[in-house]
Design an enzyme around this catalytic site. Structure first.
Site, mmCIF file in Angstrom:
data_model
loop_
_atom_site.group_PDB
_atom_site.id
_atom_site.type_symbol
_atom_site.label_atom_id
_atom_site.label_comp_id
_atom_site.label_asym_id
_atom_site.label_seq_id
_atom_site.Cartn_x
_atom_site.Cartn_y
_atom_site.Cartn_z
ATOM 1 N N HIS A 153 0.803 -1.210 0.000
ATOM 2 C CA HIS A 153 0.000 0.000 0.000
ATOM 3 C C HIS A 153 0.849 1.278 0.000
ATOM 4 C CE1 HIS A 153 -3.070 -2.646 2.302
ATOM 5 N NE2 HIS A 153 -3.223 -2.782 1.001
ATOM 6 N N LYS A 176 5.585 5.635 7.776
ATOM 7 C CA LYS A 176 5.041 4.669 8.733
ATOM 8 C C LYS A 176 6.141 4.161 9.653
ATOM 9 C CE LYS A 176 1.514 2.972 5.539
ATOM 10 N NZ LYS A 176 1.030 1.808 4.775
ATOM 11 N N TYR A 208 1.075 0.399 13.770
ATOM 12 C CA TYR A 208 1.880 1.381 13.053
ATOM 13 C C TYR A 208 1.336 2.791 13.232
ATOM 14 C CZ TYR A 208 -1.538 0.662 9.216
ATOM 15 O OH TYR A 208 -2.679 0.538 8.466
ATOM 16 N N ASP A 215 -6.184 -5.644 -2.838
ATOM 17 C CA ASP A 215 -4.786 -6.045 -2.935
ATOM 18 C C ASP A 215 -4.588 -7.060 -4.054
ATOM 19 O OD1 ASP A 215 -4.496 -4.378 -0.776
ATOM 20 O OD2 ASP A 215 -4.052 -5.961 0.660
#
Length: 183
Positions: free
Chosen positions: A64, A73, A133, A170
């Site tokens: 992503h 991140k 995250y 995905d």
């Protein structure tokens, strides 16, 4: 210093290993310190959102990124184990299309800093995994993009020998050659 920071094969991606204080009672670890992060990882980063996902074995999430409002991140695993991957998708980078991967687990306490300009994903290696995250920008679904997990041009060596389970978005991800990427 409570952390050790190592540049990965893609030097902007940093492996962060916090000092773990353990004894017969258990352990203590400082998982984030803004002063240490700015000094040893990246200056000027402000995190705006924390996320937590739980997935079962062989779930693959990613790869992503957000084409607008790109996110940095800071990722870690608090239960189980994953193989975590970052792919440089900055067209101007000498490492464009290259990837780096590492094992993150509750046992090793490792964290990874993935700056904006990289696609990110992971596959679960344990029965389940809890993945936490922090992000530097909010989630904007209209700007979310996904790079195909098994694109031969990128050539990620995932440590699984089965077809992973993934979300429909995905599974329909684009190859690097067809993806929107950063300048």
């Amino acid at each position: 210093m409570a952390i050790t920071v190592t540049a990965m094969a893609l030097p902007e991606v940093k492996l962060i290993e916090p000092k773990v204080f353990g004894d017969a009672r258990g352990f203590f670890v400082e998982t984030f310190n803004a002063r240490d992060f700015a000094e040893h990882v990246q200056v000027g980063v402000e995190f705006v959102q924390d996320n937590h996902s739980r997935s079962v074995r062989h779930v693959l999430r990613g790869l992503h990124y957000q084409i607008q409002h790109p996110q940095g991140k800071l990722v870690r695993v608090v239960a189980g184990e994953v193989f975590d991957v970052a792919v440089d998708i900055r067209k101007s980078s000498p490492n464009f299309g290259k990837w780096v991967g590492m094992h993150l687990s509750a046992a090793n306490h490792r964290q990874v800093w993935i700056p904006p300009g990289f696609a990110h994903g992971f596959v679960v290696l344990s029965e389940t995994a809890d993945f936490l995250y922090k992000t530097t920008d909010y989630w904007y679904p209209d700007h979310e993009r996904c790079l195909r997990w098994n694109d031969p041009q990128v050539g990620i060596e995932w440590p699984i020998d089965v077809e992973p389970t993934m979300a429909a978005k995905d599974a329909q991800a684009r190859s690097l050659a067809d993806a929107e990427v950063f300048a």
